[in-house]
Write a protein that holds these residues in place. Structure first.
Motif, mmCIF file in Angstrom:
data_model
loop_
_atom_site.group_PDB
_atom_site.id
_atom_site.type_symbol
_atom_site.label_atom_id
_atom_site.label_comp_id
_atom_site.label_asym_id
_atom_site.label_seq_id
_atom_site.Cartn_x
_atom_site.Cartn_y
_atom_site.Cartn_z
ATOM 1 N N PRO A 1 -0.321 3.180 -5.264
ATOM 2 C CA PRO A 1 -0.257 2.300 -4.028
ATOM 3 C C PRO A 1 -1.921 1.460 -4.338
ATOM 4 O O PRO A 1 -1.615 0.226 -2.927
ATOM 5 N N ALA A 2 -2.563 2.083 -4.325
ATOM 6 C CA ALA A 2 -4.268 0.893 -4.268
ATOM 7 C C ALA A 2 -3.517 -0.437 -4.545
ATOM 8 O O ALA A 2 -3.771 -1.409 -4.675
ATOM 9 N N ALA A 3 -3.086 -0.699 -5.746
ATOM 10 C CA ALA A 3 -2.599 -1.791 -6.798
ATOM 11 C C ALA A 3 -1.791 -2.356 -5.487
ATOM 12 O O ALA A 3 -2.288 -3.888 -6.619
ATOM 13 N N PHE A 4 -0.819 -2.114 -5.084
ATOM 14 C CA PHE A 4 -0.452 -3.117 -4.156
ATOM 15 C C PHE A 4 -0.819 -2.873 -3.290
ATOM 16 O O PHE A 4 -1.280 -4.811 -2.548
ATOM 17 N N GLU A 5 -1.281 -2.274 -2.340
ATOM 18 C CA GLU A 5 -1.992 -2.782 -1.311
ATOM 19 C C GLU A 5 -3.305 -3.309 -0.685
ATOM 20 O O GLU A 5 -3.480 -4.116 -0.326
#
Length: 658
Positions: A515-519
């Motif tokens: 999720p961090a890659a997107f957020e």
């Protein structure tokens, strides 16, 4: 304009309110149209010859949910306009005629006057939808941009994706808002004077959720890409497959009022037909443009500097409006950062002259092994390469490329500046770095200002990557959301690609599926009006304004462009209007030291003009970052032709004289 174009595949609403569903399949299985809502029913699809099946319903509103039962398998429509529940859910009918457009007076800007802004819808706003993105368009229009380019919007697996793994080519992603959300976005953009281009993938389909092979030979057994099989544009059933993909593109311009398309990775669109599918698309787009009275642009993303893409059809080319060219970016980036791995090897410098002192050397920096593989002798000075690009349009014209280990590039005969799209950042060159760093993490503010002026005041079509115009600090990572096993394979593949490129591993970079890659890739809109970021935005706005108002910059042509080199790290590009009445000079100090030279030597090709005044200097205090100590410009505001007095440009400075 929707009445000018009717796709061969998929459902369409008839004048009496009934619907005709068309399917092409080579499978010798019964096909049944299964309406799930609002009135559940099943209608056998009749064979019509050539693999075509049809079914007609009674009158019903748009928005019906349906699937197709092929034999014993219940499948979504390969020409589904909308998958409101994702790739595993039913398809939904869409009626283009039901949308009320307000853009009847809009006309797209011609390519010589275009300034393009690239957007990834999911990370452009906190909401990640087209409606939210439409709400931000006034800020983009205020910048002076003339067109926005949307990264692919087709349905993909998972919660986040760049868009290049689409598996329903006709669909508009449900998380972005679906078909009408795209129409609202385009209508809003047109109301603000902005053209809209769509990014289309014709070289492969995504690795998960692709149902096309269950219906027929949509994919080639002969042509392959690094991402999977290429569509079968020249196979035994090529006519129906070609029609499927051609209509997929044309409907974006007819049913969604898009003003053109950017075609992803065109060297991998493989077709041995007498007429290549890209040539066919350009030809049919020109027919649609003539029928609708609109200006429509087809643009190619080619890394190979291929002149046939933009050569007119009458001269044997494809007749596209423009093509992306990496050479400008590679030369500028190599000079600013000193990076020499991968494709930067062709533009090698020995050090990193513009790198900020506070940037650690780990994340995304090249390995010592890469430096050994790409010695300086294998490449050219990036400043020399950039000067050649200003004169010819691109640099690689058949020379050996250290990264590719083979020669590539055509002679740019007949090429015009308005057919070359250039950039400092885009989704690829940023997102394919292990840490997704933007240029602000790799260079000092002065260097970025000089580079921005070089981009926006160049004779080419400039492209701005979202957030670049105010130095957004958010990275732009590569992100996907597939099944666990495929996620693991993608992460491993990315690490192998980074190592082959020469990047050092980065332990802090998020995995593509996290999720961090997107957020973490979402823009920080609240920064736009803070002191430093507002100053950067003002510089971009000023450069675009000058580009659009100075007569010498308004009509780019290689015939009215001159380049001089009064100093080893300085490039001077002179421009005149077509009548050769007005002229201007852009002086670029592409180095970390001040450069002293005679203004007479710099402007000799246009010495007939009596004098020039300062229109812009990126070393002026008004553009300085409040957090850095920089040399202030001490330059006269007026320069006379024939002046032999030495002029000193501060480090990393762009000076525009007009």
């Amino acid at each position: 304009m929707h009445t000018l174009f009717v796709p061969a595949h998929g459902p369409r609403r008839l004048p009496d309110g009934s619907w005709l569903f068309r399917l092409w399949t080579t499978r010798r299985k019964p096909a049944v149209l299964v309406i799930e809502a609002p009135c559940p029913q099943e209608i056998p699809m009749k064979a019509c010859g050539g693999g075509w099946r049809e079914a007609r319903t009674a009158p019903m509103p748009a928005g019906a949910l349906y699937r197709i039962r092929l034999g014993d398998e219940l499948l979504a429509d390969p020409a589904s306009a909308h998958q409101p529940q994702g790739i595993d859910g039913p398809s939904m009918t869409d009626d283009p005629a039901a949308f009320i457009w307000t853009d009847s007076g809009f006309g797209a800007v011609a390519m010589p006057h275009a300034v393009i802004y690239e957007i990834h819808t999911g990370t452009f706003t906190p909401e990640g939808t087209l409606d939210a993105a439409a709400g931000r368009l006034p800020r983009i229009a205020e910048l002076g941009v003339t067109a926005v380019e949307l990264m692919p919007l087709t349905e993909t697996t998972g919660r986040w994706n760049w868009g290049y793994d689409g598996v329903f080519p006709y669909s508009i992603h449900h998380r972005a808002g679906g078909p009408d959300a795209l129409r609202r976005f385009v209508d809003t953009a047109h109301g603000l004077g902005l053209s809209v281009y769509g990014d289309v993938v014709l070289n492969h389909l995504g690795p998960e959720g692709n149902n096309l092979p269950k219906f027929g030979p949509y994919l080639s057994r002969r042509h392959h890409t690094p991402w999977g099989a290429c569509p079968s544009f020249d196979g035994a059933s090529a006519q129906a497959v070609r029609r499927y993909f051609l209509d997929c593109c044309l409907r974006l311009m007819a049913h969604f009022h898009m003003d053109g398309l950017r075609l992803d990775a065109t060297p991998y669109v493989q077709d041995d037909s007498a007429e290549h599918i890209l040539a066919a698309l350009t030809r049919e787009t020109q027919v649609l443009a003539a029928a609708s009275g609109r200006r429509l642009h087809i643009m190619a993303e080619s890394t190979r500097n291929e002149i046939h893409l933009t050569t007119p059809r009458s001269a044997g080319g494809y007749g596209m409006a423009a093509q992306w060219s990496d050479d400008f970016h590679h030369a500028v980036h190599a000079r600013l950062t000193g990076e020499s791995c991968g494709y930067y090897a062709a533009f090698h410098t020995a050090q990193n002259p513009a790198k900020p002192a506070q940037t650690p050397p780990a994340a995304g920096q090249q390995s010592k092994e890469a430096q050994k593989r790409c010695p300086p002798a294998a490449a050219v000075s990036p400043v020399d390469a950039l000067a050649e690009i200003f004169v010819r349009g691109w640099f690689r014209q058949g020379q050996l490329c250290p990264w590719r280990k083979q020669p590539f590039g055509d002679q740019p005969r007949g090429l015009q500046p308005s057919q070359v799209i250039v950039y400092l950042q885009n989704h690829d060159v940023t997102g394919n770095r292990p840490s997704g760093e933007r240029l602000h993490a790799l260079t000092c503010p002065a260097a970025r200002r000089m580079a921005a002026a070089a981009l926006l005041l160049s004779p080419f079509v400039p492209l701005i990557f979202m957030g670049e115009e105010y130095d957004d600090p958010a990275p732009f990572h590569f992100f996907v959301d597939h099944s666990p096993e495929l996620n693991r394979q993608v992460a491993q593949g990315r690490r192998r690609e980074a190592a082959a490129f020469g990047w050092m591993p980065c332990a802090t970079a998020p995995e593509p599926h996290s999720p961090a890659a997107f957020e973490n890739s979402r823009l920080s809109w609240h920064l736009q009006d803070t002191r430093y970021h507002a100053t950067v935005r003002d510089l971009y706005r000023r450069c675009i304004r000058l580009r659009q108002t100075l007569p010498s910059l308004d009509s780019p042509s290689f015939e009215t462009l001159y380049v001089s080199r009064p100093h080893p790290q300085v490039i001077c590009t002179g421009r005149t209007d077509p009548a050769r009445i007005y002229s201007s000079w852009l002086l670029l100090n592409c180095g970390p030291q001040a450069a002293t030279f005679s203004i007479d030597a710099a402007t000799a090709p246009l010495a007939r003009q009596q004098a020039w005044s300062q229109a812009l200097c990126t070393a002026d205090r008004r553009w300085h970052s409040p957090h850095t100590q920089e040399d202030e410009a001490d330059l006269p505001h007026r320069f006379a032709a024939g002046t032999h007095i030495p002029v000193t440009l501060p480090p990393w400075c762009a000076l525009l004289l007009a």
